[in-house]
Design a protein around this motif. Structure first.
Motif, PDB file in Angstrom:
ATOM      1  N   LEU A   1       0.813  -1.217   0.000  1.00  0.00           N
ATOM      2  CA  LEU A   1       0.000   0.000   0.000  1.00  0.00           C
ATOM      3  C   LEU A   1       0.847   1.269   0.000  1.00  0.00           C
ATOM      4  O   LEU A   1       0.310   2.372  -0.011  1.00  0.00           O
ATOM      5  CB  LEU A   1      -0.931   0.008   1.219  1.00  0.00           C
ATOM      6  CG  LEU A   1      -2.080  -1.006   1.202  1.00  0.00           C
ATOM      7  CD1 LEU A   1      -2.818  -0.980   2.539  1.00  0.00           C
ATOM      8  CD2 LEU A   1      -3.049  -0.716   0.064  1.00  0.00           C
ATOM      9  N   GLY A   2       2.173   1.107   0.032  1.00  0.00           N
ATOM     10  CA  GLY A   2       3.039   2.281   0.055  1.00  0.00           C
ATOM     11  C   GLY A   2       3.149   2.924   1.432  1.00  0.00           C
ATOM     12  O   GLY A   2       3.693   4.025   1.550  1.00  0.00           O
ATOM     13  N   ARG A   3       2.681   2.217   2.471  1.00  0.00           N
ATOM     14  CA  ARG A   3       2.754   2.750   3.837  1.00  0.00           C
ATOM     15  C   ARG A   3       4.095   2.309   4.429  1.00  0.00           C
ATOM     16  O   ARG A   3       4.187   1.416   5.271  1.00  0.00           O
ATOM     17  CB  ARG A   3       1.553   2.285   4.658  1.00  0.00           C
ATOM     18  CG  ARG A   3       0.235   2.819   4.123  1.00  0.00           C
ATOM     19  CD  ARG A   3      -0.968   2.224   4.822  1.00  0.00           C
ATOM     20  NE  ARG A   3      -1.012   2.547   6.233  1.00  0.00           N
ATOM     21  CZ  ARG A   3      -1.958   2.115   7.073  1.00  0.00           C
ATOM     22  NH1 ARG A   3      -2.950   1.361   6.601  1.00  0.00           N
ATOM     23  NH2 ARG A   3      -1.935   2.411   8.343  1.00  0.00           N
ATOM     24  N   THR A   4       5.144   2.974   3.980  1.00  0.00           N
ATOM     25  CA  THR A   4       6.505   2.520   4.226  1.00  0.00           C
ATOM     26  C   THR A   4       6.864   2.494   5.704  1.00  0.00           C
ATOM     27  O   THR A   4       7.500   1.541   6.192  1.00  0.00           O
ATOM     28  CB  THR A   4       7.488   3.430   3.468  1.00  0.00           C
ATOM     29  OG1 THR A   4       7.089   3.486   2.099  1.00  0.00           O
ATOM     30  CG2 THR A   4       8.890   2.901   3.556  1.00  0.00           C
ATOM     31  N   GLU A   5       6.496   3.523   6.448  1.00  0.00           N
ATOM     32  CA  GLU A   5       6.865   3.580   7.866  1.00  0.00           C
ATOM     33  C   GLU A   5       6.237   2.426   8.635  1.00  0.00           C
ATOM     34  O   GLU A   5       6.885   1.816   9.493  1.00  0.00           O
ATOM     35  CB  GLU A   5       6.447   4.921   8.461  1.00  0.00           C
ATOM     36  CG  GLU A   5       7.292   6.093   7.938  1.00  0.00           C
ATOM     37  CD  GLU A   5       6.886   7.422   8.541  1.00  0.00           C
ATOM     38  OE1 GLU A   5       5.999   7.432   9.415  1.00  0.00           O
ATOM     39  OE2 GLU A   5       7.445   8.455   8.130  1.00  0.00           O
ATOM     40  N   LYS A   6       4.967   2.105   8.345  1.00  0.00           N
ATOM     41  CA  LYS A   6       4.299   0.985   9.009  1.00  0.00           C
ATOM     42  C   LYS A   6       4.937  -0.342   8.598  1.00  0.00           C
ATOM     43  O   LYS A   6       5.054  -1.258   9.412  1.00  0.00           O
ATOM     44  CB  LYS A   6       2.807   0.982   8.670  1.00  0.00           C
ATOM     45  CG  LYS A   6       2.029   2.136   9.251  1.00  0.00           C
ATOM     46  CD  LYS A   6       1.911   2.033  10.778  1.00  0.00           C
ATOM     47  CE  LYS A   6       1.008   0.904  11.217  1.00  0.00           C
ATOM     48  NZ  LYS A   6       0.855   0.847  12.687  1.00  0.00           N
ATOM     49  N   ALA A   7       5.339  -0.447   7.326  1.00  0.00           N
ATOM     50  CA  ALA A   7       6.002  -1.667   6.861  1.00  0.00           C
ATOM     51  C   ALA A   7       7.316  -1.871   7.610  1.00  0.00           C
ATOM     52  O   ALA A   7       7.605  -2.977   8.100  1.00  0.00           O
ATOM     53  CB  ALA A   7       6.250  -1.602   5.363  1.00  0.00           C
ATOM     54  N   LEU A   8       8.116  -0.814   7.719  1.00  0.00           N
ATOM     55  CA  LEU A   8       9.391  -0.908   8.433  1.00  0.00           C
ATOM     56  C   LEU A   8       9.173  -1.275   9.895  1.00  0.00           C
ATOM     57  O   LEU A   8       9.891  -2.115  10.451  1.00  0.00           O
ATOM     58  CB  LEU A   8      10.150   0.419   8.335  1.00  0.00           C
ATOM     59  CG  LEU A   8      10.762   0.753   6.970  1.00  0.00           C
ATOM     60  CD1 LEU A   8      11.328   2.162   6.982  1.00  0.00           C
ATOM     61  CD2 LEU A   8      11.847  -0.252   6.602  1.00  0.00           C
ATOM     62  N   GLU A   9       8.183  -0.657  10.514  1.00  0.00           N
ATOM     63  CA  GLU A   9       7.876  -0.939  11.919  1.00  0.00           C
ATOM     64  C   GLU A   9       7.532  -2.419  12.109  1.00  0.00           C
ATOM     65  O   GLU A   9       8.019  -3.079  13.037  1.00  0.00           O
ATOM     66  CB  GLU A   9       6.707  -0.059  12.361  1.00  0.00           C
ATOM     67  CG  GLU A   9       6.269  -0.270  13.806  1.00  0.00           C
ATOM     68  CD  GLU A   9       5.018   0.541  14.145  1.00  0.00           C
ATOM     69  OE1 GLU A   9       4.226   0.073  14.980  1.00  0.00           O
ATOM     70  OE2 GLU A   9       4.840   1.631  13.553  1.00  0.00           O
ATOM     71  N   SER A  10       6.690  -2.960  11.211  1.00  0.00           N
ATOM     72  CA  SER A  10       6.286  -4.367  11.326  1.00  0.00           C
ATOM     73  C   SER A  10       7.474  -5.299  11.112  1.00  0.00           C
ATOM     74  O   SER A  10       7.678  -6.254  11.877  1.00  0.00           O
ATOM     75  CB  SER A  10       5.187  -4.675  10.305  1.00  0.00           C
ATOM     76  OG  SER A  10       4.034  -3.903  10.548  1.00  0.00           O
TER      77      SER A  10
END
Length: 578
Positions: A239-248
Motif C-alpha cells: 500500500l506504500g505505507r513505508t513507515e508501518k512496513a518498516l515498523e512491522s
C-alpha cells in the motif's frame, strides 16, 4: 482423507493422555500413557505403529522444537490417509497434529519426516491421545479442523479460490472462539488475511492479520507474532505505507533474533532491505541484504541464499552497475537450478531479463523472459505468468512493436481477472493505456487509465494511484488541455509526497512544470523544474546513479524553453502544435 471423520491440523497447548514409544530398529510401538523425544535430520524418517479399534478417537501431536517436520498417517491396508504439513502455518516450537475417528480396526502407521533444508538436525516430542469414542466437543473440533485443512489446500491456488477460503474460515472461526482456542483462531484469521491479500483487498488483509497478532500475543506465542508481523509488513509495503512496513518488519526481526530462528531472521532482513530499496536508501539496502546473505550461508539455506543474491542483483541494477547485477542474478539462477527451486529460477531469469532490457539488449531480454514464462506456466504460477507477460509487453513496446505489446498486456489482464488480483489488473490496464498512448490513440489511452485509477483507489494502492494520475495528466496535456492536466499532476504530487518517494515527486514536479509552460506561466514553470532537478540530483547522490527517467525525459526539452523570453516561448509552443 475421510470427510468429517479424519482431519489434519496443528494443535497448540492441548492437554492429552501421552503415549509411550518403544524406540528400536525399524518401527517403534506407540502405547497410551507417555511421550517420546527424539532427534531427526532433514530427510530422515521415524516410523511408529499403533493399534486402534473402529470408532475410537485418536489425536497425534508432534512438537517441532528445532526443525519443521511432516506427519504422515497410513491405514492398516497400507493406504496413506493424510500427509500433514500445512503450508504457511507450521512454525518453530509449535505442534503439528493429526486427529481422526478411526474408520476400521487394525494397526496404523505414523511417520515423522524431517522437512527443513535449512536445519540439518533437530528434535521433536511426540504424544498421542486415544479415547473410546469422540465427544460432542471432539466432533466440533474435528469439523473445524477439517475446514482448516480444506481452506489451506484451497489457499495454494491463490486468488482463484480465495473467496472459498474466506467462507470456510468464517464457518470455523466461531467454533474456535467458542472452544476458547486463541491459537486456532489466529490460524484461521491468518488464512483469511492471506486470502484478502490474494484478492488485493489489503485493508481487510491488515484487519485480519492485526486480529491474528492480538491472538498470538494473548497466548505469548512469539513465533506466531513474528509471522503475523511479517504479513502486515507485506500488506503495508504494497500500500506504500513505508513507515508501518518498516515498523512491522523490525518487530518481526527482533522476535526471530530473540527465539534464535536464523532462517526467519534472514527473511526479515531481506524484507527490510526491499523496503529501503524502494526508498532509495541504497547503503541501508545493501547492509540488510549482506546480513541476510551471511546468515543464509551460515545455516546452509541455499534457497534463501539464492533469494538474497536475486535481491542484490536488483540493487546493483538500480545503481546502473549492470555487470554486477548480471553476476548476482546468474549466481541466484545457478543455485535455484541446483536446489530445483523453479520459483526462484523464474525470478532469477526475470531479473536477468530486466537487466538486459535496461541495457537495450531486447532480444536477450526476451530470451530470459520466455524461459521464465515457460517455468511459471509449468508450475501453474498464474500471477507470475501475468507478471512476465507484462514484462514481455514492455520489451515489445520499446522495440516499437506496440500491437504485439498489447497482445501480451491483454493476456496478462485476462489472467489477473481470472485469479481476481485487482491490483495487478490495474497494472495491466495502466500498461494498456501506455501502449495506446504510443499509438496516438489518446481517447483509448484515457479510458484505460481511468479504469486503472478506479481499481487502484478501490484497493487503496497509493503508488498505482499516483502513477496513473500522472499518466492521465500527460494524456490530457497531449490533447491541449493543460488546465485539466494540472489537476491530475497536483494530485500525483501530493501522493508522491505522502509516500515520501522523491523519484515520483521529482517526476510530478517536472510534469507540472510542463503544464505551466503550456499555460504560459513561465515563471512558475521555471520554479517547478528547478525544484524537480534539485530533488533529482539529491536522489542521484544518494543512489550514486542516474537522474530518474521521468525527470531526465523532460529535462533537455524544458531547460532551453524555460530560459527563452516569454514571447519566444509562446512562439515555440505554437510551432510545436503546428
Amino acid at each position: 482423507m475421510f470427510t468429517q471423520r479424519l482431519s489434519a491440523c496443528f494443535l497448540l497447548g492441548l492437554s492429552a493422555v501421552a503415549a509411550q514409544a518403544q524406540v528400536g530398529p525399524g518401527s517403534a510401538t506407540l502405547l497410551p500413557g507417555q511421550s517420546v523425544e527424539r532427534t531427526i535430520a532433514n530427510g530422515e524418517t521415524h516410523t511408529y505403529q499403533i493399534s486402534l479399534a473402529a470408532g475410537q478417537f485418536a489425536r497425534f501431536r508432534l512438537e517441532q522444537r528445532t526443525i519443521d517436520s511432516v506427519l504422515i498417517l497410513t491405514a492398516p491396508d497400507g493406504k496413506k490417509l493424510v500427509e500433514m504439513n500445512l503450508t504457511g502455518l507450521t512454525r518453530l516450537g509449535e505442534q503439528e497434529s493429526l486427529s481422526l475417528e478411526t474408520p476400521i480396526t487394525g494397526g496404523y502407521r505414523l511417520t515423522v519426516r524431517g522437512a527443513e533444508a535449512a536445519v540439518l538436525r533437530g528434535s521433536y516430542r511426540l504424544e498421542a491421545t486415544v479415547r473410546a469414542e469422540a465427544t460432542a466437543q471432539d466432533r466440533q473440533r474435528l469439523k473445524a479442523e477439517t475446514l482448516l485443512v480444506e481452506a489451506n489446500e484451497l489457499s495454494k491456488q491463490e486468488g482463484r479460490t480465495a473467496q472459498q477460503v474466506i467462507e470456510k474460515m468464517q464457518q470455523a472461526l466461531p467454533v474456535w472462539r467458542e472452544l476458547g482456542e486463541p491459537h486456532w483462531t489466529a490460524y484461521a484469521l491468518s488464512l483469511v488475511g492471506t486470502a484478502y491479500f490474494d484478492l488485493s483487498q489489503f485493508g481487510k488483509a491488515i484487519e485480519h492479520f492485526e486480529q491474528a497478532l492480538a491472538s498470538w500475543r494473548e497466548v505469548k506465542d512469539r513465533a506466531g507474532e513474528g509471522h503475523a508481523l511479517n504479513y502486515l509488513g507485506r500488506a503495508f509495503s504494497t500500500l506504500g505505507r513505508t513507515e508501518k512496513a518498516l515498523e512491522s518488519y523490525e518487530q518481526a526481526l527482533a522476535i526471530w533474533r530473540e527465539v534464535k530462528y536464523r532462517r526467519n531472521e534472514a527473511v526479515s532482513l531481506n524484507n527490510l532491505g526491499s523496503v529501503y530499496s524502494g526508498l532509495g536508501r541504497t547503503e541501508k539496502t545493501i547492509e540488510y541484504y549482506e546480513q541476510a546473505l551471511a546468515i543464509a550461508r551460515e545455516i546452509k539455506d541455499r534457497a534463501e541464499e539464492g533469494r538474497t543474491l536475486n535481491n542484490l542483483g536488483i540493487v546493483y541494477r538500480n545503481l546502473g552497475r549492470n555487470e554486477e547485477a548480471v553476476e548476482y542474478s546468474e549466481q541466484a539462477l545457478a543455485i535455484a537450478r541446483e536446489v530445483k527451486n523453479q520459483a526462484h529460477e523464474a525470478t532469477a531469469l526475470n531479473n536477468l531479463g530486466i537487466v538486459y532490457t535496461v541495457l537495450s539488449r531486447y532480444e536477450k531480454a526476451i530470451e530470459y523472459y520466455e524461459q521464465a514464462l515457460a517455468i511459471s506456466r509449468e508450475v501453474k504460477n498464474r500471477i507470475g505468468e501475468g507478471y512476465l507477460l507484462i514484462n514481455l509487453g514492455r520489451v515489445y513496446s520499446w522495440l516499437g512493436r506496440t500491437e504485439k505489446a498489447i497482445e501480451y498486456y491483454e493476456q496478462a489482464l485476462a489472467i489477473y481477472r481470472e485469479v481476481k488480483n485487482r491490483a495487478n489488473e490495474g497494472s495491466a490496464l495502466l500498461n494498456l493505456g501506455n501502449a495506446y498512448s504510443d499509438l496516438g490513440r489518446t481517447e483509448k489511452t484515457i479510458e484505460y487509465y481511468e479504469r486503472a485509477l478506479a481499481i487502484y483507489r478501490e484497493v487503496k494502492n497509493r503508488i498505482g494511484e499516483g502513477d496513473t494520475l500522472n499518466n492521465l495528466g500527460d494524456a490530457l496535456r497531449s490533447l491541449g488541455r493543460p488546465d485539466e492536466a494540472v489537476k491530475y499532476h497536483e494530485q500525483g504530487l501530493l501522493i508522491a509526497r505522502e509516500l515520501k518517494s522523491q523519484t515520483r515527486e521529482a517526476g510530478a514536479l517536472t510534469e507540472l512544470a510542463t503544464d505551466e509552460r503550456d499555460r504560459g506561466n513561465l515563471g512558475r514553470a521555471r520554479t517547478l523544474i528547478e525544484e524537480s532537478l534539485g530533488i533529482a540530483e539529491s536522489v542521484r547522490a544518494v543512489r550514486q546513479s542516474r537522474i530518474p527517467r521521468r525527470v531526465s525525459r523532460h529535462r533537455s526539452k524544458l531547460l532551453p524553453i524555460l530560459h527563452r523570453p516569454a514571447d519566444a516561448t509562446a512562439q515555440g509552443r505554437a510551432n510545436e502544435r503546428s
